[in-house]
Write an enzyme that holds these catalytic residues in place. Structure first.
Site, PDB file in Angstrom:
ATOM      1  N   GLY A 153       0.902  -1.278  -0.131  1.00 43.91           N
ATOM      2  CA  GLY A 153       0.089  -0.069  -0.109  1.00 43.91           C
ATOM      3  C   GLY A 153       0.793   1.200   0.206  1.00 43.91           C
ATOM      4  CD  GLN A 205       3.378   5.745   2.745  1.00 41.96           C
ATOM      5  OE1 GLN A 205       2.504   5.152   2.352  1.00 41.96           O
ATOM      6  NE2 GLN A 205       4.245   4.979   3.078  1.00 41.96           N
ATOM      7  CB  CYS A 250       5.620   1.973   7.236  1.00 38.23           C
ATOM      8  SG  CYS A 250       5.014   3.508   6.291  1.00 38.23           S
ATOM      9  CG  LEU A 251       6.340   1.165   0.906  1.00 33.01           C
ATOM     10  CD1 LEU A 251       5.553   1.377  -0.129  1.00 33.01           C
ATOM     11  CD2 LEU A 251       7.655   0.034   0.726  1.00 33.01           C
ATOM     12  CG  HIS A 299       0.027   1.010   7.377  1.00 35.07           C
ATOM     13  ND1 HIS A 299       0.866   0.624   8.287  1.00 35.07           N
ATOM     14  CD2 HIS A 299       0.475   1.892   6.823  1.00 35.07           C
ATOM     15  CE1 HIS A 299       1.908   1.192   7.972  1.00 35.07           C
ATOM     16  NE2 HIS A 299       1.835   2.056   7.003  1.00 35.07           N
ATOM     17  CD  GLU A 300      -0.998   2.237   2.837  1.00 37.63           C
ATOM     18  OE1 GLU A 300      -0.633   3.642   2.818  1.00 37.63           O
ATOM     19  OE2 GLU A 300      -0.062   1.324   3.231  1.00 37.63           O
ATOM     20  CG  HIS A 316       0.316   6.847   6.040  1.00 34.60           C
ATOM     21  ND1 HIS A 316       1.503   7.250   6.353  1.00 34.60           N
ATOM     22  CD2 HIS A 316       0.546   5.421   5.526  1.00 34.60           C
ATOM     23  CE1 HIS A 316       2.509   6.391   6.323  1.00 34.60           C
ATOM     24  NE2 HIS A 316       1.932   5.119   5.986  1.00 34.60           N
TER      25      HIS A 316
END
Ligand SMILES: [Zn+2]
Length: 171
Positions: A49, A54, A96-97, A138-139, A142
């Site tokens: 994701g 991000q 997480c990226l 999670h997304e 953000h």
């Protein structure tokens, strides 16, 4: 035709990751192109994701590409998502990226109902569970400037303080 992506994944330490994102007002051709590029970036880094902040954009949308882990949901775009209800609990490893190399055990609801707008402007509601629910939550976090490290106990956060510092410095 897909051009070489210009987008760069923002790393922890950048204030954009703490921004409260604003609703998408209109699904423009530019937005569609931007999202197509996000999918290219996500595939390249083999992530599940990626949220707008991000890649430096403070609007409420994120993408999921679950094709490597699920046959049911592969590519999903959620615009102006709203968590309608959550239930249950699951504990599992999350990454997480924006935090390269950091993986944490995070407890989250195991089921979520999410209402969102898709790329065609249609309002949709999805009931998700397991990893799909985890990814949505999670997304969605953000978009409110919330990061997965905010979900762990202060004592554990102290333990990873050194790692977090390194991630910041490498950015
Ligand atoms: Zn993340």
């Amino acid at each position: 035709m897909i051009r070489v992506p210009k987008q760069k994944i923002v790393i922890y330490g950048d204030e954009v990751l703490r921004t409260q994102c604003t609703p998408v007002k209109e699904i423009t051709a530019e937005l569609r192109e931007f999202i197509a590029e996000m999918f290219v970036v996500l595939k390249r880094v083999k992530g599940l994701g990626l949220s707008a902040p991000q890649v430096g954009r403070t609007e409420r949308f994120f993408i999921l590409d679950m094709s490597s882990v699920s046959l049911e949901h592969d590519r999903v775009v959620m615009i102006n998502p709203e968590i309608v209800t959550t239930s249950g609990e699951q504990c599992g490893e999350e990454g997480c990226l924006s935090f390269p190399g950091l993986f944490l055990e995070v407890t989250r609801p195991s089921e979520v109902v999410c209402r969102y707008i898709d790329l065609d402007g249609q309002v949709r509601t999805v009931r998700a569970e397991g990893l799909f629910a985890r990814a949505i939550l999670h997304e969605n976090d953000h978009l409110n400037g919330v990061l997965f490290i905010d979900h762990i106990e202060p004592a554990e956060r102290e333990l990873i303080a050194g790692k977090l510092k390194k991630i910041k410095v490498s950015a």
